[in-house]
Design an enzyme around this catalytic site. Sequence first.
Site, PDB file in Angstrom:
ATOM      1  N   ASP A  67       0.721  -1.253   0.066  1.00 26.86           N
ATOM      2  CA  ASP A  67       0.006   0.074   0.021  1.00 26.86           C
ATOM      3  C   ASP A  67       0.900   1.337  -0.050  1.00 26.86           C
ATOM      4  O   ASP A  67       1.951   1.134   0.201  1.00 26.86           O
ATOM      5  CB  ASP A  67      -1.092  -0.325   1.100  1.00 26.86           C
ATOM      6  N   ASN A 136      -7.327  -2.367  14.386  1.00 27.13           N
ATOM      7  CA  ASN A 136      -8.880  -2.789  14.085  1.00 27.13           C
ATOM      8  C   ASN A 136      -9.024  -3.886  13.179  1.00 27.13           C
ATOM      9  O   ASN A 136     -10.273  -4.074  12.674  1.00 27.13           O
ATOM     10  CB  ASN A 136      -9.319  -1.414  13.316  1.00 27.13           C
ATOM     11  N   HIS A 138      -7.111  -4.219  10.297  1.00 24.28           N
ATOM     12  CA  HIS A 138      -6.970  -4.157   8.637  1.00 24.28           C
ATOM     13  C   HIS A 138      -5.520  -4.627   8.439  1.00 24.28           C
ATOM     14  O   HIS A 138      -4.802  -4.868   9.328  1.00 24.28           O
ATOM     15  CB  HIS A 138      -6.996  -2.468   8.425  1.00 24.28           C
ATOM     16  N   GLU A 143      -9.705  -1.887   5.163  1.00 26.14           N
ATOM     17  CA  GLU A 143     -10.321  -1.469   6.583  1.00 26.14           C
ATOM     18  C   GLU A 143     -11.764  -2.358   6.719  1.00 26.14           C
ATOM     19  O   GLU A 143     -12.298  -2.653   5.682  1.00 26.14           O
ATOM     20  CB  GLU A 143     -10.645   0.010   6.539  1.00 26.14           C
TER      21      GLU A 143
END
Length: 241
Positions: A67, A136, A138, A143
């Site tokens: 990414d 979280n 990801h 996400e």
Amino acid sequence: MRFFKHATPQDVSREVAKKIAAAIRENPRTVLGLASGSTPVGLYHELIRYHREEGLDFSQVTTFNLDEYYGLEPDHPHSYHTFMKEELLDHINVPEKNIHIPNGKVESIAAFCEQYERAIAEAGGIDIQILGVGTNGHVGFNEPADELQPYTHFVQLAPSTIDANARFFPSRDDVPRSAITMGMSTILGARRIYLLALGTTKAPIIKKIMQSGITTRIPASLLRLHRDAEVHVDAEAAQLL
Ligand code: GLP
């Protein structure tokens, strides 16, 4: 998905680096999927040590990063391009032409994403994908959501991701709000996956990944669908299991 608990962060880095070094010695044309974030830094430094002290040769290796923040020039001090150069790529002999990192300044996002997927396919697919995990759940910048995108795509970052990554920027306002990331199908297409997690802040998500159902609300839980995925954690990240 196989689970490995190690005593210290150094043990995690050493163990995974040893496996990657062995894979590169067996197949010098290994295609590596690379991750940014603080978690794999120790692993990257260990790979640099293998290169310098044990002659590990990256001259035929190809890399694809997961990414990049959208809107940052590659040479921006906080871009993942800069991070990867500083922590790994400038210190090993992987040729520039074999390095692929999503371009955060690209004009046509859709065309770029298609071309990134094509480049991965033309390289023969990713042999080994290295992953960290967000608090979280990801992976890359996939996400938590009701629906996930399969392939490389543009994404808006979750507020919790912006909070978590603010530590790398002068202030929270400087954190980009969006990114380009491989999709879950790109990631699951890798032949082998190593997910690393270190420290107490990752303990709750590691518990969820290992014990909750497979759900797009915890993107890392999808790794349980993969036939050859390994999770390597230190004692602190394993403390709730
Ligand atoms: C970042 C990256 C991920 C990384 C994760 C965890 O936002 N996009 O690829 O795995 O967050 O980061 P860290 O290793 O610093 O905890």
